[in-house]
Design a protein around this motif. Structure first.
Motif, PDB file in Angstrom:
ATOM      1  N   GLY A 145      -4.777  -9.716   6.507  1.00 52.72           N
ATOM      2  CA  GLY A 145      -4.023 -10.882   6.056  1.00 52.72           C
ATOM      3  C   GLY A 145      -3.519 -10.668   4.648  1.00 52.72           C
ATOM      4  O   GLY A 145      -3.734  -9.612   4.047  1.00 52.72           O
ATOM      5  N   LYS A 146      -2.848 -11.684   4.129  1.00 48.79           N
ATOM      6  CA  LYS A 146      -2.348 -11.621   2.750  1.00 48.79           C
ATOM      7  C   LYS A 146      -3.505 -11.803   1.779  1.00 48.79           C
ATOM      8  O   LYS A 146      -4.356 -12.664   1.970  1.00 48.79           O
ATOM      9  CB  LYS A 146      -1.300 -12.710   2.515  1.00 48.79           C
ATOM     10  N   VAL A 159      -2.073  -8.961  -4.892  1.00 49.19           N
ATOM     11  CA  VAL A 159      -1.923 -10.346  -4.420  1.00 49.19           C
ATOM     12  C   VAL A 159      -0.568 -10.517  -3.741  1.00 49.19           C
ATOM     13  O   VAL A 159       0.456 -10.039  -4.224  1.00 49.19           O
ATOM     14  CB  VAL A 159      -2.102 -11.345  -5.587  1.00 49.19           C
ATOM     15  N   GLY A 160      -0.581 -11.167  -2.573  1.00 55.35           N
ATOM     16  CA  GLY A 160       0.649 -11.387  -1.816  1.00 55.35           C
ATOM     17  C   GLY A 160       0.945 -10.300  -0.802  1.00 55.35           C
ATOM     18  O   GLY A 160       1.802 -10.463   0.050  1.00 55.35           O
ATOM     19  N   ARG A 161       0.232  -9.179  -0.894  1.00 53.33           N
ATOM     20  CA  ARG A 161       0.429  -8.081   0.053  1.00 53.33           C
ATOM     21  C   ARG A 161      -0.553  -8.220   1.208  1.00 53.33           C
ATOM     22  O   ARG A 161      -1.617  -8.804   1.081  1.00 53.33           O
ATOM     23  CB  ARG A 161       0.180  -6.737  -0.639  1.00 53.33           C
ATOM     24  N   THR A 162      -0.208  -7.614   2.328  1.00 55.06           N
ATOM     25  CA  THR A 162      -1.099  -7.616   3.485  1.00 55.06           C
ATOM     26  C   THR A 162      -2.086  -6.460   3.356  1.00 55.06           C
ATOM     27  O   THR A 162      -1.681  -5.314   3.149  1.00 55.06           O
ATOM     28  CB  THR A 162      -0.284  -7.494   4.783  1.00 55.06           C
ATOM     29  N   VAL A 163      -3.371  -6.778   3.439  1.00 59.35           N
ATOM     30  CA  VAL A 163      -4.436  -5.777   3.382  1.00 59.35           C
ATOM     31  C   VAL A 163      -5.404  -6.037   4.537  1.00 59.35           C
ATOM     32  O   VAL A 163      -5.348  -7.086   5.177  1.00 59.35           O
ATOM     33  CB  VAL A 163      -5.208  -5.824   2.036  1.00 59.35           C
ATOM     34  N   THR A 164      -6.280  -5.076   4.776  1.00 63.53           N
ATOM     35  CA  THR A 164      -7.342  -5.257   5.765  1.00 63.53           C
ATOM     36  C   THR A 164      -8.669  -5.084   5.053  1.00 63.53           C
ATOM     37  O   THR A 164      -8.878  -4.085   4.356  1.00 63.53           O
ATOM     38  CB  THR A 164      -7.217  -4.224   6.903  1.00 63.53           C
ATOM     39  N   ARG A 176      -2.657   8.093   5.502  1.00 65.40           N
ATOM     40  CA  ARG A 176      -2.673   8.321   4.049  1.00 65.40           C
ATOM     41  C   ARG A 176      -2.421   7.020   3.296  1.00 65.40           C
ATOM     42  O   ARG A 176      -1.415   6.860   2.610  1.00 65.40           O
ATOM     43  CB  ARG A 176      -1.666   9.398   3.658  1.00 65.40           C
ATOM     44  N   VAL A 177      -3.347   6.091   3.470  1.00 68.50           N
ATOM     45  CA  VAL A 177      -3.262   4.821   2.742  1.00 68.50           C
ATOM     46  C   VAL A 177      -4.552   4.631   1.954  1.00 68.50           C
ATOM     47  O   VAL A 177      -5.623   5.073   2.375  1.00 68.50           O
ATOM     48  CB  VAL A 177      -3.022   3.617   3.693  1.00 68.50           C
ATOM     49  N   PRO A 178      -4.463   3.976   0.790  1.00 65.92           N
ATOM     50  CA  PRO A 178      -5.641   3.830  -0.061  1.00 65.92           C
ATOM     51  C   PRO A 178      -6.702   2.899   0.537  1.00 65.92           C
ATOM     52  O   PRO A 178      -6.394   1.895   1.160  1.00 65.92           O
ATOM     53  CB  PRO A 178      -5.076   3.210  -1.343  1.00 65.92           C
ATOM     54  N   THR A 179      -7.948   3.287   0.305  1.00 66.80           N
ATOM     55  CA  THR A 179      -9.095   2.429   0.569  1.00 66.80           C
ATOM     56  C   THR A 179      -9.704   2.079  -0.780  1.00 66.80           C
ATOM     57  O   THR A 179      -9.944   2.972  -1.598  1.00 66.80           O
ATOM     58  CB  THR A 179     -10.138   3.170   1.434  1.00 66.80           C
ATOM     59  N   ILE A 180      -9.918   0.800  -1.033  1.00 67.05           N
ATOM     60  CA  ILE A 180     -10.548   0.334  -2.271  1.00 67.05           C
ATOM     61  C   ILE A 180     -11.989  -0.018  -1.925  1.00 67.05           C
ATOM     62  O   ILE A 180     -12.244  -0.826  -1.037  1.00 67.05           O
ATOM     63  CB  ILE A 180      -9.795  -0.867  -2.858  1.00 67.05           C
ATOM     64  N   PHE A 239     -18.337  -4.431   1.337  1.00 66.96           N
ATOM     65  CA  PHE A 239     -17.017  -4.514   1.954  1.00 66.96           C
ATOM     66  C   PHE A 239     -16.179  -3.336   1.488  1.00 66.96           C
ATOM     67  O   PHE A 239     -16.540  -2.632   0.559  1.00 66.96           O
ATOM     68  CB  PHE A 239     -16.291  -5.824   1.569  1.00 66.96           C
ATOM     69  N   TYR A 240     -15.060  -3.117   2.143  1.00 60.91           N
ATOM     70  CA  TYR A 240     -14.021  -2.247   1.594  1.00 60.91           C
ATOM     71  C   TYR A 240     -12.680  -2.741   2.097  1.00 60.91           C
ATOM     72  O   TYR A 240     -12.599  -3.454   3.088  1.00 60.91           O
ATOM     73  CB  TYR A 240     -14.257  -0.758   1.894  1.00 60.91           C
ATOM     74  N   ILE A 241     -11.625  -2.380   1.360  1.00 58.30           N
ATOM     75  CA  ILE A 241     -10.276  -2.859   1.644  1.00 58.30           C
ATOM     76  C   ILE A 241      -9.376  -1.663   1.903  1.00 58.30           C
ATOM     77  O   ILE A 241      -9.408  -0.688   1.154  1.00 58.30           O
ATOM     78  CB  ILE A 241      -9.711  -3.636   0.438  1.00 58.30           C
ATOM     79  N   VAL A 242      -8.561  -1.758   2.949  1.00 63.15           N
ATOM     80  CA  VAL A 242      -7.539  -0.748   3.201  1.00 63.15           C
ATOM     81  C   VAL A 242      -6.191  -1.399   2.906  1.00 63.15           C
ATOM     82  O   VAL A 242      -5.871  -2.446   3.464  1.00 63.15           O
ATOM     83  CB  VAL A 242      -7.600  -0.232   4.655  1.00 63.15           C
ATOM     84  N   THR A 243      -5.440  -0.797   1.984  1.00 63.11           N
ATOM     85  CA  THR A 243      -4.110  -1.326   1.672  1.00 63.11           C
ATOM     86  C   THR A 243      -3.127  -0.648   2.620  1.00 63.11           C
ATOM     87  O   THR A 243      -3.461   0.334   3.272  1.00 63.11           O
ATOM     88  CB  THR A 243      -3.705  -1.031   0.214  1.00 63.11           C
ATOM     89  N   ASN A 244      -1.949  -1.153   2.683  1.00 58.08           N
ATOM     90  CA  ASN A 244      -0.970  -0.543   3.585  1.00 58.08           C
ATOM     91  C   ASN A 244       0.116   0.183   2.808  1.00 58.08           C
ATOM     92  O   ASN A 244       1.236   0.299   3.253  1.00 58.08           O
ATOM     93  CB  ASN A 244      -0.365  -1.624   4.499  1.00 58.08           C
ATOM     94  N   GLU A 245      -0.246   0.682   1.625  1.00 55.59           N
ATOM     95  CA  GLU A 245       0.716   1.419   0.814  1.00 55.59           C
ATOM     96  C   GLU A 245       0.480   2.907   1.017  1.00 55.59           C
ATOM     97  O   GLU A 245      -0.645   3.332   1.225  1.00 55.59           O
ATOM     98  CB  GLU A 245       0.498   1.116  -0.676  1.00 55.59           C
TER      99      GLU A 245
END
Length: 134
Positions: A44-45, A25-30, A114-118, A67-73
């Motif tokens: 967005g956040k 929460v509060g981080r930018t994800v796609t 190399r960023v996580p996909t949830i 759906f799936y989410i890509v984080t930017n970590e």
């Protein structure tokens, strides 16, 4: 929800999809969702994570959808499993496993950054893991 849609993966860690999303929460994800004529991509956040939905920017996403989410970590560690994740109306994603949780898998897409996909495990999705040692 049963784990009949996940095959060959290690036992899940004791973390739910909602708990994993709450940590972001509060981080930018796609978030990627099926859309016509192609995949809808919203960056967005992440906010307002509940048991049934979460919000990315102004888009509300129901957890029981495709759906799936890509984080930017950056990814710290992966497990020695190749993974194929399939989602209805999205298609197939390939990657290297980071972890299996309760109701989701997390992995690095290959080829890709190399960023996580949830990726949720629900009635719209299936995941197959294959050990890299084979």
């Amino acid at each position: 929800m049963g784990n009949n849609n996940i095959h060959g993966c290690p036992a899940p860690q004791n973390i739910t999809l909602v708990q994993r999303l709450q940590a972001l929460v509060g981080r930018t994800v796609t978030v990627f969702q099926p859309g016509f004529p192609r995949l809808t991509k919203t960056t967005g956040k992440l906010s307002n994570v509940t048991k049934s939905s979460f919000t990315v920017g102004k888009t509300v996403v129901a957890i029981q959808t495709s759906f799936y989410i890509v984080t930017n970590e950056k990814v710290i560690r992966t497990k020695p499993f190749d993974l194929t994740a399939t989602a209805e109306d999205i298609g197939e994603l390939n990657g290297i496993l980071i972890r299996v949780g309760r109701g989701f898998v997390e992995f690095v897409q290959t080829p890709g950054r190399r960023v996580p996909t949830i990726f949720p495990l629900n009635i719209f999705t299936e995941v197959i893991c294959e050990s890299e040692e084979e």
